[in-house]
Design a protein around this motif. Structure first.
Motif, PDB file in Angstrom:
ATOM      1  N   ILE A 113      63.020  41.269  64.417  1.00  0.00           N
ATOM      2  CA  ILE A 113      61.987  41.574  63.431  1.00  0.00           C
ATOM      3  C   ILE A 113      62.589  41.700  62.036  1.00  0.00           C
ATOM      4  O   ILE A 113      62.007  41.255  61.043  1.00  0.00           O
ATOM      5  N   GLN A 114      63.779  42.293  61.957  1.00  0.00           N
ATOM      6  CA  GLN A 114      64.388  42.471  60.643  1.00  0.00           C
ATOM      7  C   GLN A 114      64.736  41.130  60.002  1.00  0.00           C
ATOM      8  O   GLN A 114      64.609  40.956  58.791  1.00  0.00           O
ATOM      9  N   PHE A 115      65.168  40.166  60.812  1.00  0.00           N
ATOM     10  CA  PHE A 115      65.391  38.830  60.290  1.00  0.00           C
ATOM     11  C   PHE A 115      64.068  38.156  59.927  1.00  0.00           C
ATOM     12  O   PHE A 115      63.961  37.451  58.923  1.00  0.00           O
ATOM     13  N   ALA A 116      63.049  38.373  60.755  1.00  0.00           N
ATOM     14  CA  ALA A 116      61.781  37.663  60.574  1.00  0.00           C
ATOM     15  C   ALA A 116      61.095  38.014  59.260  1.00  0.00           C
ATOM     16  O   ALA A 116      60.414  37.183  58.666  1.00  0.00           O
ATOM     17  N   TYR A 117      61.266  39.252  58.789  1.00  0.00           N
ATOM     18  CA  TYR A 117      60.555  39.583  57.547  1.00  0.00           C
ATOM     19  C   TYR A 117      61.397  39.417  56.296  1.00  0.00           C
ATOM     20  O   TYR A 117      60.925  39.627  55.182  1.00  0.00           O
ATOM     21  N   GLN A 118      62.652  38.946  56.448  1.00  0.00           N
ATOM     22  CA  GLN A 118      63.474  38.692  55.266  1.00  0.00           C
ATOM     23  C   GLN A 118      62.897  37.586  54.370  1.00  0.00           C
ATOM     24  O   GLN A 118      62.788  37.785  53.157  1.00  0.00           O
ATOM     25  N   PRO A 119      62.494  36.416  54.908  1.00  0.00           N
ATOM     26  CA  PRO A 119      61.903  35.402  54.023  1.00  0.00           C
ATOM     27  C   PRO A 119      60.570  35.845  53.431  1.00  0.00           C
ATOM     28  O   PRO A 119      60.181  35.390  52.351  1.00  0.00           O
ATOM     29  N   VAL A 120      59.876  36.716  54.129  1.00  0.00           N
ATOM     30  CA  VAL A 120      58.601  37.221  53.613  1.00  0.00           C
ATOM     31  C   VAL A 120      58.848  38.121  52.402  1.00  0.00           C
ATOM     32  O   VAL A 120      58.043  38.155  51.468  1.00  0.00           O
ATOM     33  N   MET A 121      59.969  38.844  52.410  1.00  0.00           N
ATOM     34  CA  MET A 121      60.352  39.635  51.234  1.00  0.00           C
ATOM     35  C   MET A 121      60.523  38.732  50.013  1.00  0.00           C
ATOM     36  O   MET A 121      60.055  39.045  48.917  1.00  0.00           O
ATOM     37  N   THR A 122      61.195  37.602  50.209  1.00  0.00           N
ATOM     38  CA  THR A 122      61.385  36.654  49.110  1.00  0.00           C
ATOM     39  C   THR A 122      60.056  36.066  48.667  1.00  0.00           C
ATOM     40  O   THR A 122      59.754  35.978  47.470  1.00  0.00           O
TER      41      THR A 122
END
Length: 407
Positions: A113-122
């Motif tokens: 999950i932590q990886f999955a929302y990294q591009p969403v942060m950008t």
């Protein structure tokens, strides 16, 4: 827009990054340390991280596609949902020390999950910038790396003295902060004048047009250079993840421990700050596509140095190439997507980059764990160097020979 309002949005987005990367440090940089302490061997660590990366790589484009279509699931809401899942998972891990089956499932979920929302942060940043909320992305992302650096600097020694439970406490605290920031990070109807460097489009015309996000086949046809470059990214991050996920084993082989792990992570992360903070200036001199190629070469040099390392100073020399590798890759990739792709493909584009990173991690985790259990550190690093070199060749062909987009 006033400077005061610009600073306000930048500060709030920076705090979101600071909290995210402090948690990223505890979960990702210390994953092997936490799992070894709970009875996992090298192969089991590799399988767990590979599984988490596989699921993350599959989910990221799916999530991006849903967000790109508009509707209830927005960038901000997905971040909030992710934060709550990680928070709950961390609380569960507090009460199941040594129970490998439960730890395997919960830790894999948190990692994924932590990886999955990294591009969403950008994507969140560029979404708000396009709405006129001027956020200085490079500075905010760079300070996120500084947060990772400071966390790693202190957490290594604390873990060595007090055990791995401190990692969970740290993660819980940062998730609470992330939830509070994300909950209040609400985009107003109009922040101000949109940033023309980011939009690159006629907003009036865009408002009249219906969103037309490409499906997968259309995306591949439209952005051929980017799609092939993603293969190179997989190779870059095969090597990068090999170093990061099994860094504690590399350091122990050089005579160090968790404290040196903290110093090593601090060095590579703090070097990201100046590059990311100044990336907008650098991009005026060097295109984002060329910066991506420079980063690929730096990833290769970084792992090649480690093959010949016999002491911690050489390890630190290798980590210093983070200045040209990851520190350049992340903001250059974000700007490449933002300036090359259509408005409604950009979350997908950011997600594909992170998917390529995680796919590299899948192969790296599986292969590295098995190599360490059946051979040695040098064999692992030679393997990573060969794969990274292939990635550099692919990346140069993609960016220099193929069109960046077709009509």
């Amino acid at each position: 827009m006033t400077d005061k309002v610009s600073v306000n949005w930048t500060v709030r987005y920076t705090l979101l990054n600071v909290a995210y990367f402090a948690a990223f440090c505890t979960v990702h940089a210390y994953a092997a340390v936490f799992l070894y302490a709970n009875g996992f061997n090298n192969t089991e660590v590799g399988v767990l991280l590979a599984l988490a990366n596989i699921v993350s790589a599959v989910l990221q484009p799916v999530i991006a596609g849903v967000i790109d279509k508009g509707g209830f699931l927005t960038n901000r809401r997905f971040i909030l949902l992710s934060v709550m899942v990680i928070l709950c998972g961390s609380l569960i891990l507090m009460f199941v020390p040594g129970k490998k089956a439960v730890i395997f499932l919960v830790y894999a979920l948190i990692y994924m999950i932590q990886f999955a929302y990294q591009p969403v942060m950008t994507a969140l940043c560029f979404e708000y910038r396009k709405a006129g909320c001027n956020i200085f992305y490079g500075l905010a992302r760079g300070l996120g790396s500084a947060s990772f650096a400071v966390t790693s600097m202190f957490i290594g020694g604390i873990v060595e003295r007090n055990g791995v439970s401190i990692l969970l406490w740290m993660n819980i605290a940062t998730m609470v902060i992330s939830a509070l920031i994300a909950f209040t990070f609400i985009k107003p109807a109009r922040c101000g004048m949109a940033d023309p460097e980011v939009t690159g489009v006629d907003l009036a015309k865009l408002a009249e047009e219906k969103p037309k996000a490409h499906n997968l086949a259309g995306f591949v046809r439209t952005y051929p250079a980017f799609v092939l470059f993603l293969v190179g990214v997989v190779c870059f991050f095969f090597a990068h993840n090999m170093i990061n996920d099994f860094m504690i084993q590399i350091i122990r082989n050089l005579g160090g421990g968790e404290t040196e792990l903290g110093y090593s992570n601090f060095l590579q992360a703090i070097l990201e700050l100046p590059v990311m903070a100044l990336i907008a200036i650098v991009l005026k001199k060097i295109s984002s596509s060329k910066l991506l190629l420079i980063s690929g070469v730096a990833f290769l040099v970084k792992i090649l140095i480690l093959i010949f390392a016999k002491s911690m100073p050489v390890m630190y020399l290798s980590q210093s190439f983070q200045l040209f590798a990851y520190a350049v890759f992340i903001p250059a990739g974000a700007y490449y997507v933002s300036t090359t792709m259509d408005e409604y493909d950009q979350v997908k584009g950011q997600a594909f980059i992170t998917s390529a990173i995680t796919i590299g991690g899948v192969f790296s985790n599986l292969i590295s764990g098995m190599i360490l259990d059946h051979s040695n550190i040098t064999t692992m690093l030679i393997t990573g160097s060969a794969v990274c070199a292939a990635g550099v060749i692919i990346a140069f062909y993609a960016m220099l020979k193929l069109p960046h987009r077709r009509a």
